[in-house]
Design a protein around this motif. Structure first.
Motif, PDB file in Angstrom:
ATOM      1  N   LEU A 243       0.819  -1.243  -0.062  1.00 53.72           N
ATOM      2  CA  LEU A 243      -0.069  -0.037  -0.005  1.00 53.72           C
ATOM      3  C   LEU A 243       0.936   1.385  -0.011  1.00 53.72           C
ATOM      4  O   LEU A 243       0.577   2.097  -0.834  1.00 53.72           O
ATOM      5  CB  LEU A 243      -0.790   0.090   1.178  1.00 53.72           C
ATOM      6  CG  LEU A 243      -2.033  -0.987   1.338  1.00 53.72           C
ATOM      7  CD1 LEU A 243      -2.858  -1.136   2.392  1.00 53.72           C
ATOM      8  CD2 LEU A 243      -3.056  -0.819  -0.097  1.00 53.72           C
ATOM      9  N   ALA A 244       1.935   1.246   0.818  1.00 54.29           N
ATOM     10  CA  ALA A 244       2.873   2.317   0.760  1.00 54.29           C
ATOM     11  C   ALA A 244       3.584   2.770  -0.492  1.00 54.29           C
ATOM     12  O   ALA A 244       3.538   3.805  -0.945  1.00 54.29           O
ATOM     13  CB  ALA A 244       3.714   2.228   2.041  1.00 54.29           C
ATOM     14  N   ALA A 245       4.136   1.496  -1.189  1.00 51.54           N
ATOM     15  CA  ALA A 245       4.802   1.584  -2.283  1.00 51.54           C
ATOM     16  C   ALA A 245       3.732   2.095  -3.445  1.00 51.54           C
ATOM     17  O   ALA A 245       4.096   3.092  -4.155  1.00 51.54           O
ATOM     18  CB  ALA A 245       4.971   0.169  -2.768  1.00 51.54           C
ATOM     19  N   TYR A 246       2.540   1.535  -3.466  1.00 48.91           N
ATOM     20  CA  TYR A 246       1.495   1.804  -4.541  1.00 48.91           C
ATOM     21  C   TYR A 246       1.209   3.342  -4.381  1.00 48.91           C
ATOM     22  O   TYR A 246       0.937   3.893  -5.700  1.00 48.91           O
ATOM     23  CB  TYR A 246       0.216   0.780  -4.586  1.00 48.91           C
ATOM     24  CG  TYR A 246      -0.309   0.967  -5.550  1.00 48.91           C
ATOM     25  CD1 TYR A 246      -0.201   0.501  -6.881  1.00 48.91           C
ATOM     26  CD2 TYR A 246      -1.665   1.721  -5.664  1.00 48.91           C
ATOM     27  CE1 TYR A 246      -0.828   0.250  -8.026  1.00 48.91           C
ATOM     28  CE2 TYR A 246      -2.419   1.643  -6.836  1.00 48.91           C
ATOM     29  CZ  TYR A 246      -2.181   1.223  -7.848  1.00 48.91           C
ATOM     30  OH  TYR A 246      -3.018   1.150  -9.071  1.00 48.91           O
ATOM     31  N   HIS A 247       1.105   3.871  -3.359  1.00 50.56           N
ATOM     32  CA  HIS A 247       0.667   5.488  -3.154  1.00 50.56           C
ATOM     33  C   HIS A 247       1.903   6.154  -2.967  1.00 50.56           C
ATOM     34  O   HIS A 247       1.746   7.451  -2.814  1.00 50.56           O
ATOM     35  CB  HIS A 247      -0.169   5.381  -1.943  1.00 50.56           C
ATOM     36  CG  HIS A 247      -1.497   4.850  -1.979  1.00 50.56           C
ATOM     37  ND1 HIS A 247      -2.512   5.429  -2.537  1.00 50.56           N
ATOM     38  CD2 HIS A 247      -1.767   3.478  -1.635  1.00 50.56           C
ATOM     39  CE1 HIS A 247      -3.516   4.569  -2.559  1.00 50.56           C
ATOM     40  NE2 HIS A 247      -3.307   3.507  -2.090  1.00 50.56           N
ATOM     41  N   GLY A 248       3.119   5.856  -3.390  1.00 42.56           N
ATOM     42  CA  GLY A 248       4.325   6.482  -3.645  1.00 42.56           C
ATOM     43  C   GLY A 248       4.966   7.098  -2.336  1.00 42.56           C
ATOM     44  O   GLY A 248       5.497   8.280  -2.430  1.00 42.56           O
ATOM     45  N   HIS A 249       5.030   6.492  -1.341  1.00 39.16           N
ATOM     46  CA  HIS A 249       5.536   6.995   0.105  1.00 39.16           C
ATOM     47  C   HIS A 249       6.912   6.078   0.052  1.00 39.16           C
ATOM     48  O   HIS A 249       7.008   5.235   1.161  1.00 39.16           O
ATOM     49  CB  HIS A 249       4.431   6.635   1.060  1.00 39.16           C
ATOM     50  CG  HIS A 249       3.191   7.428   0.785  1.00 39.16           C
ATOM     51  ND1 HIS A 249       2.997   8.641   0.598  1.00 39.16           N
ATOM     52  CD2 HIS A 249       2.143   6.893   0.601  1.00 39.16           C
ATOM     53  CE1 HIS A 249       1.776   9.063   0.374  1.00 39.16           C
ATOM     54  NE2 HIS A 249       1.092   7.978   0.400  1.00 39.16           N
ATOM     55  N   ALA A 250       7.862   6.789  -0.307  1.00 35.21           N
ATOM     56  CA  ALA A 250       9.209   5.958  -0.225  1.00 35.21           C
ATOM     57  C   ALA A 250       9.785   5.919   1.334  1.00 35.21           C
ATOM     58  O   ALA A 250      10.378   4.856   1.953  1.00 35.21           O
ATOM     59  CB  ALA A 250      10.156   6.821  -1.015  1.00 35.21           C
ATOM     60  N   ASP A 251       9.313   7.011   2.091  1.00 32.45           N
ATOM     61  CA  ASP A 251       9.768   6.923   3.585  1.00 32.45           C
ATOM     62  C   ASP A 251       9.079   6.019   4.227  1.00 32.45           C
ATOM     63  O   ASP A 251       9.690   5.373   5.078  1.00 32.45           O
ATOM     64  CB  ASP A 251       9.610   8.270   4.256  1.00 32.45           C
ATOM     65  CG  ASP A 251      10.487   9.436   3.512  1.00 32.45           C
ATOM     66  OD1 ASP A 251      11.848   9.113   3.127  1.00 32.45           O
ATOM     67  OD2 ASP A 251      10.329  10.546   3.834  1.00 32.45           O
ATOM     68  N   ALA A 252       7.850   5.692   4.193  1.00 35.68           N
ATOM     69  CA  ALA A 252       7.084   4.643   4.717  1.00 35.68           C
ATOM     70  C   ALA A 252       7.359   3.330   4.237  1.00 35.68           C
ATOM     71  O   ALA A 252       7.481   2.412   5.324  1.00 35.68           O
ATOM     72  CB  ALA A 252       5.670   4.905   4.281  1.00 35.68           C
ATOM     73  N   VAL A 253       7.772   3.158   2.977  1.00 35.83           N
ATOM     74  CA  VAL A 253       8.483   1.857   2.478  1.00 35.83           C
ATOM     75  C   VAL A 253       9.962   1.528   3.230  1.00 35.83           C
ATOM     76  O   VAL A 253       9.944   0.661   3.714  1.00 35.83           O
ATOM     77  CB  VAL A 253       8.698   1.915   1.147  1.00 35.83           C
ATOM     78  CG1 VAL A 253       9.444   0.820   0.525  1.00 35.83           C
ATOM     79  CG2 VAL A 253       7.197   1.858   0.441  1.00 35.83           C
ATOM     80  N   ARG A 254      10.549   2.726   3.478  1.00 30.54           N
ATOM     81  CA  ARG A 254      11.945   2.728   3.947  1.00 30.54           C
ATOM     82  C   ARG A 254      11.633   1.917   5.566  1.00 30.54           C
ATOM     83  O   ARG A 254      12.422   1.292   5.956  1.00 30.54           O
ATOM     84  CB  ARG A 254      12.633   3.932   3.798  1.00 30.54           C
ATOM     85  CG  ARG A 254      13.939   3.737   4.336  1.00 30.54           C
ATOM     86  CD  ARG A 254      14.861   4.992   3.863  1.00 30.54           C
ATOM     87  NE  ARG A 254      14.999   5.254   2.415  1.00 30.54           N
ATOM     88  CZ  ARG A 254      14.413   6.147   1.647  1.00 30.54           C
ATOM     89  NH1 ARG A 254      13.453   7.108   2.541  1.00 30.54           N
ATOM     90  NH2 ARG A 254      14.510   6.533   0.561  1.00 30.54           N
ATOM     91  N   ALA A 255      10.847   2.589   6.079  1.00 35.85           N
ATOM     92  CA  ALA A 255      10.631   2.446   7.510  1.00 35.85           C
ATOM     93  C   ALA A 255      10.081   0.938   7.696  1.00 35.85           C
ATOM     94  O   ALA A 255      10.682   0.085   8.642  1.00 35.85           O
ATOM     95  CB  ALA A 255       9.537   3.193   8.390  1.00 35.85           C
ATOM     96  N   LEU A 256       9.390   0.480   6.782  1.00 37.09           N
ATOM     97  CA  LEU A 256       8.880  -0.921   6.741  1.00 37.09           C
ATOM     98  C   LEU A 256       9.898  -2.021   6.537  1.00 37.09           C
ATOM     99  O   LEU A 256       9.881  -3.011   7.126  1.00 37.09           O
ATOM    100  CB  LEU A 256       7.462  -1.122   5.766  1.00 37.09           C
ATOM    101  CG  LEU A 256       6.357  -0.268   6.397  1.00 37.09           C
ATOM    102  CD1 LEU A 256       5.370  -0.229   5.162  1.00 37.09           C
ATOM    103  CD2 LEU A 256       5.764  -1.018   7.756  1.00 37.09           C
ATOM    104  N   VAL A 257      10.556  -1.470   5.573  1.00 36.08           N
ATOM    105  CA  VAL A 257      11.607  -2.349   5.141  1.00 36.08           C
ATOM    106  C   VAL A 257      12.642  -2.632   6.237  1.00 36.08           C
ATOM    107  O   VAL A 257      12.965  -3.698   6.516  1.00 36.08           O
ATOM    108  CB  VAL A 257      12.472  -1.849   3.836  1.00 36.08           C
ATOM    109  CG1 VAL A 257      13.771  -2.800   3.312  1.00 36.08           C
ATOM    110  CG2 VAL A 257      11.547  -2.055   2.590  1.00 36.08           C
ATOM    111  N   ALA A 258      13.161  -1.373   6.959  1.00 39.21           N
ATOM    112  CA  ALA A 258      13.915  -1.611   7.977  1.00 39.21           C
ATOM    113  C   ALA A 258      13.313  -2.235   9.325  1.00 39.21           C
ATOM    114  O   ALA A 258      14.220  -2.947   9.930  1.00 39.21           O
ATOM    115  CB  ALA A 258      14.088  -0.043   8.315  1.00 39.21           C
ATOM    116  N   ARG A 259      12.287  -2.583   9.121  1.00 39.63           N
ATOM    117  CA  ARG A 259      11.517  -3.633  10.192  1.00 39.63           C
ATOM    118  C   ARG A 259      11.101  -5.026   9.923  1.00 39.63           C
ATOM    119  O   ARG A 259      10.620  -5.677  10.499  1.00 39.63           O
ATOM    120  CB  ARG A 259      10.361  -2.802  10.767  1.00 39.63           C
ATOM    121  CG  ARG A 259      10.726  -1.654  11.749  1.00 39.63           C
ATOM    122  CD  ARG A 259       9.483  -0.852  11.989  1.00 39.63           C
ATOM    123  NE  ARG A 259      10.066   0.480  12.780  1.00 39.63           N
ATOM    124  CZ  ARG A 259      10.745   1.301  12.506  1.00 39.63           C
ATOM    125  NH1 ARG A 259      11.064   1.605  11.363  1.00 39.63           N
ATOM    126  NH2 ARG A 259      11.259   2.492  13.523  1.00 39.63           N
TER     127      ARG A 259
END
Length: 130
Positions: A50-66
């Motif tokens: 959902l974060a990726a599809y909506h273009g939110h790199a920082d949210a994706v980064r936070a999720l990947v880090a977790r």
């Protein structure tokens, strides 16, 4: 979610909204407090999808880090990185690739999607160096 307690369904809905809205700090706080990083909705979309599809790199980064699974496909066989390519979210594509996303996962793949839309610039990001 009919057999899920109302409070749990409401919490999940809030967390999915955070992903769609790109609230990296809010997502991080919920995941750090115990919400599963690979939580999925009724369509099989994860928070990172959902974060990726909506273009939110920082949210994706936070999720990947977790520990988010960047290669988890939704119920339609789509990957987060292919969705980001489809939406033209270049920064998200780079975050996902850096996080281990497989550009050949799902259908269509991220590589196929980049070719379909003439995104030669993203093909270089999606193709591992030889």
């Amino acid at each position: 979610m009919s057999d899920v307690p109302t409070e749990v369904a409401e919490l999940a809905g809030r967390v999915f909204d955070l992903a769609r809205d790109g609230d990296a700090a809010g997502l991080a706080a919920y995941v750090d407090a115990g919400v599963p990083v690979n939580l999925t909705n009724d369509a099989g979309d994860t928070l990172v999808m959902l974060a990726a599809y909506h273009g939110h790199a920082d949210a994706v980064r936070a999720l990947v880090a977790r520990g988010a699974d960047v290669n988890r496909l939704n119920d339609r066989g789509q990957s987060p990185v292919a969705g980001a390519v489809f939406k033209g979210e270049d920064d998200v594509v780079r975050v996902l690739v850096d996080g281990g996303a497989d550009p050949l996962a799902g259908h269509p793949t991220a590589v196929d999607t980049a070719r379909m839309f003439g995104r030669e610039d993203l093909l270089t990001v999606l193709s591992p160096p030889m």
